[in-house]
Scaffold this active site. Structure first.
Site, PDB file in Angstrom:
ATOM      1  CG  ASP A  71      22.169  27.986  46.703  1.00 31.16           C
ATOM      2  OD1 ASP A  71      22.322  28.955  45.939  1.00 31.16           O
ATOM      3  OD2 ASP A  71      21.102  27.348  46.763  1.00 31.16           O
ATOM      4  CG  ASP A  73      24.562  26.934  41.900  1.00 31.33           C
ATOM      5  OD1 ASP A  73      24.686  25.969  42.659  1.00 31.33           O
ATOM      6  OD2 ASP A  73      23.482  27.543  41.722  1.00 31.33           O
ATOM      7  CG  ASP A 146      16.011  31.787  35.816  1.00 33.31           C
ATOM      8  OD1 ASP A 146      17.120  32.346  35.839  1.00 33.31           O
ATOM      9  OD2 ASP A 146      15.486  31.288  36.834  1.00 33.31           O
TER      10      ASP A 146
HETATM   11  P1  ATP Z   1      18.270  31.280  45.304  1.00 36.31           P
HETATM   12  O1  ATP Z   1      19.378  30.256  45.429  1.00 36.31           O
HETATM   13  O2  ATP Z   1      18.525  32.558  46.012  1.00 36.31           O
HETATM   14  O3  ATP Z   1      16.951  30.692  45.645  1.00 36.31           O
HETATM   15  P2  ATP Z   1      18.931  31.150  42.531  1.00 36.31           P
HETATM   16  O4  ATP Z   1      18.601  32.024  41.355  1.00 36.31           O
HETATM   17  O5  ATP Z   1      20.369  30.972  42.855  1.00 36.31           O
HETATM   18  O6  ATP Z   1      18.133  31.699  43.749  1.00 36.31           O
HETATM   19  P3  ATP Z   1      18.948  28.313  42.200  1.00 36.31           P
HETATM   20  O7  ATP Z   1      17.804  27.350  42.225  1.00 36.31           O
HETATM   21  O8  ATP Z   1      20.035  28.196  43.184  1.00 36.31           O
HETATM   22  O9  ATP Z   1      18.269  29.747  42.283  1.00 36.31           O
HETATM   23  O10 ATP Z   1      19.512  28.266  40.716  1.00 36.31           O
HETATM   24  C1  ATP Z   1      20.811  28.723  40.350  1.00 36.31           C
HETATM   25  C2  ATP Z   1      20.780  29.296  38.948  1.00 36.31           C
HETATM   26  O11 ATP Z   1      20.393  28.283  38.016  1.00 36.31           O
HETATM   27  C3  ATP Z   1      19.778  30.415  38.699  1.00 36.31           C
HETATM   28  O12 ATP Z   1      20.261  31.658  39.126  1.00 36.31           O
HETATM   29  C4  ATP Z   1      19.593  30.347  37.198  1.00 36.31           C
HETATM   30  O13 ATP Z   1      20.696  30.916  36.525  1.00 36.31           O
HETATM   31  C5  ATP Z   1      19.622  28.848  36.950  1.00 36.31           C
HETATM   32  N1  ATP Z   1      18.256  28.259  37.017  1.00 36.31           N
HETATM   33  C6  ATP Z   1      17.674  27.661  38.069  1.00 36.31           C
HETATM   34  N2  ATP Z   1      16.446  27.218  37.770  1.00 36.31           N
HETATM   35  C7  ATP Z   1      16.236  27.543  36.481  1.00 36.31           C
HETATM   36  C8  ATP Z   1      15.165  27.331  35.564  1.00 36.31           C
HETATM   37  N3  ATP Z   1      14.048  26.741  35.941  1.00 36.31           N
HETATM   38  N4  ATP Z   1      15.326  27.791  34.287  1.00 36.31           N
HETATM   39  C9  ATP Z   1      16.481  28.384  33.908  1.00 36.31           C
HETATM   40  N5  ATP Z   1      17.506  28.614  34.711  1.00 36.31           N
HETATM   41  C10 ATP Z   1      17.414  28.203  35.983  1.00 36.31           C
HETATM   42 MG    MG Z   2      21.141  29.684  44.341  1.00 35.46          MG
END
Ligand code: ATP
Ligand code: MG
Length: 420
Positions: A71, A73, A146
């Site tokens: 995905d 963002d 994070d």
């Molecule tokens: P994936 O989409 O591959 O599962 P991701 O890191 O992109 O991994 P998402 O849930 O899409 O995970 O979150 C997008 C971004 O938002 C993360 O990369 C991080 O920067 C931020 N993020 C998400 N959850 C948290 C959290 N619990 N605490 C801090 N930052 C977060």
């Molecule tokens: Mg993501």
């Protein structure tokens, strides 16, 4: 400490890095074809209207790794109202901190305004309200993310990579480093423990020691996370194409037993069964086939059912009654550990209950089983049992041939069975 895979090493060897400022890097090596055209379009529209806009988070991390993000963002300095105004097909979501979903057919690009870190506001009654509802700068936005590898921003239009926390360096060395004080950051949101291990499993990385040391102390807080959020996070370990690695990481880190019952007696057959199940899951996900959480939970918990079944069929002197009692007990214990919704446990029970019927040779029962709405899942499950030598391979072969046979061949096969 794990090191970055060879593909990433050569990638880093080749890339031209020209630091424009302390944190900005000219970065032309990202494969733009891995980026959703809709994410690029969203960024272009924002930039054309005088705003800053970047891809952020996991999408940038995955692109730097050379893999297609699942995905995308986007973050910007435009406010939600301004974003919404620019995109005809968009909707504002979120009550406290508003985001905008820009809709392109089936794809949704989530666009959010730079956000500042969560503030704790003490109340007159001594309680504390967590307030994370403030716009901020790009630097503040990075601070509240994070891990360093999840806090990079990338613009596909001008190839600018913004990296305040040396995420690129950590990515190169295969290190997951939490931003800020590790204990505080896990306490603020314990799900970050799971997120850390999930990235470890997905990208073969490891946590640096400072990010690892408070985890043991924080793990009990995982059980305070709202059920639906926890469920979604645990599911992501297993249904995003790296289930086998996830299982290994969760077991090695003693997290698996926080959420799932483990068989009393371990054996080579059990390990083979689970790893075959996980490998099949990964294969299906990578072929874009659907995977039902019920099937996953069924094979993760099967040996607990099986071991109790062996015990109860003797105690109750009835195999099916023994199986039913084993199933009820396993489900009851399991949902105390980790909430599995009833809509999944119903299917799990059916998959398990159908297993003895694959060994039943009565013609009527064979046809009835074939017509059962859960036949396919139960059949796949039975094949898994054959693959790990729990069940005679000939049973799996017979059923596979039976499914493929036409009406006439089917009746011959059944006749042949009853003659034996
Ligand atoms: P994936 O989409 O591959 O599962 P991701 O890191 O992109 O991994 P998402 O849930 O899409 O995970 O979150 C997008 C971004 O938002 C993360 O990369 C991080 O920067 C931020 N993020 C998400 N959850 C948290 C959290 N619990 N605490 C801090 N930052 C977060
Ligand atoms: Mg993501």
């Amino acid at each position: 400490m794990s090191s970055a895979p060879p593909i990433l090493k050569s990638f880093f060897k080749k890339f031209k890095k020209t630091k424009k400022s302390n944190f900005e890097i000219d970065f032309k090596k990202i494969d733009i074809s891995l980026i959703s055209i809709h994410a690029i379009k969203t960024i272009e529209v924002l930039e054309d209207n005088g705003f800053e806009a970047y891809l952020v988070g996991g999408a940038v991390r995955d692109l730097l790794f050379g893999i297609k993000p699942k995905d995308f963002d986007v973050v910007t300095n435009a406010t939600p109202d301004q974003i919404h105004h620019l995109f005809r097909r968009s909707r504002m979501i979120g009550r406290r901190f508003q985001l905008v979903h820009v809709i392109y057919g089936r794809e949704v690009i989530e666009v959010s305004t730079y956000r500042s870190q969560q503030k704790k506001i003490p109340q007159a009654d001594g309680s504390v309200i967590k307030d994370d509802n403030h716009f901020g700068t790009i630097e503040e936005d990075a601070m509240r993310r994070d891990f360093t590898i999840n806090a990079m921003f990338y613009s596909p239009t001008n190839h600018k990579l913004v990296d305040f926390h040396d995420g690129l360096e950590d990515l190169k060395h295969g290190i997951i480093r939490i931003i800020g004080d590790p204990e505080k950051r896990y306490q603020e949101d314990p799900i970050r423990i799971l997120r850390a291990f999930r990235v470890c499993a997905k990208l073969n990385m490891s946590l640096n020691s400072a990010s690892r040391s408070p985890i043991k102390k924080i793990v009990p807080l995982l059980h305070e996370i709202p059920h639906s959020r926890l469920f979604d996070e645990v599911i992501k370990f297993f249904l995003t194409g790296h289930a086998l690695n996830s299982y290994k990481v969760l077991c090695d880190e003693n997290i698996y037993s926080q959420f799932f019952l483990s068989p009393e007696i371990e054996s080579k057959e059990i390990n083979l069964f689970i790893s075959n199940g996980l490998k099949n899951t990964d294969l299906r996900i990578n072929q874009d086939k659907s995977c039902n959480p019920s099937f996953l939970f069924s094979f993760l918990l099967w040996h607990q059912v099986h071991q109790l079944w062996d015990q109860y069929k003797i105690e109750l002197k009835h195999s099916i009654a023994g199986l039913n009692q084993a199933i009820d007990e396993v489900i009851e214990k399991q949902i105390k550990l980790f909430p599995i919704h009833k809509r999944f446990t119903i299917t799990m029970k059916e998959i398990w209950r159908l297993q003895p019927r694959f060994e039943n040779q009565s013609p009527k029962k064979i046809y009835r089983l074939l017509l059962h709405p859960r036949f396919r899942a139960a059949y796949d499950f039975m094949l898994l049992r054959c693959q790990s030598n729990e069940l005679d391979h000939s049973i799996g072969i017979w059923w596979t041939n039976f499914i493929d046979a036409d009406h006439h061949e089917k009746s011959l096969m059944v006749k042949e069975l009853t003659r034996k």
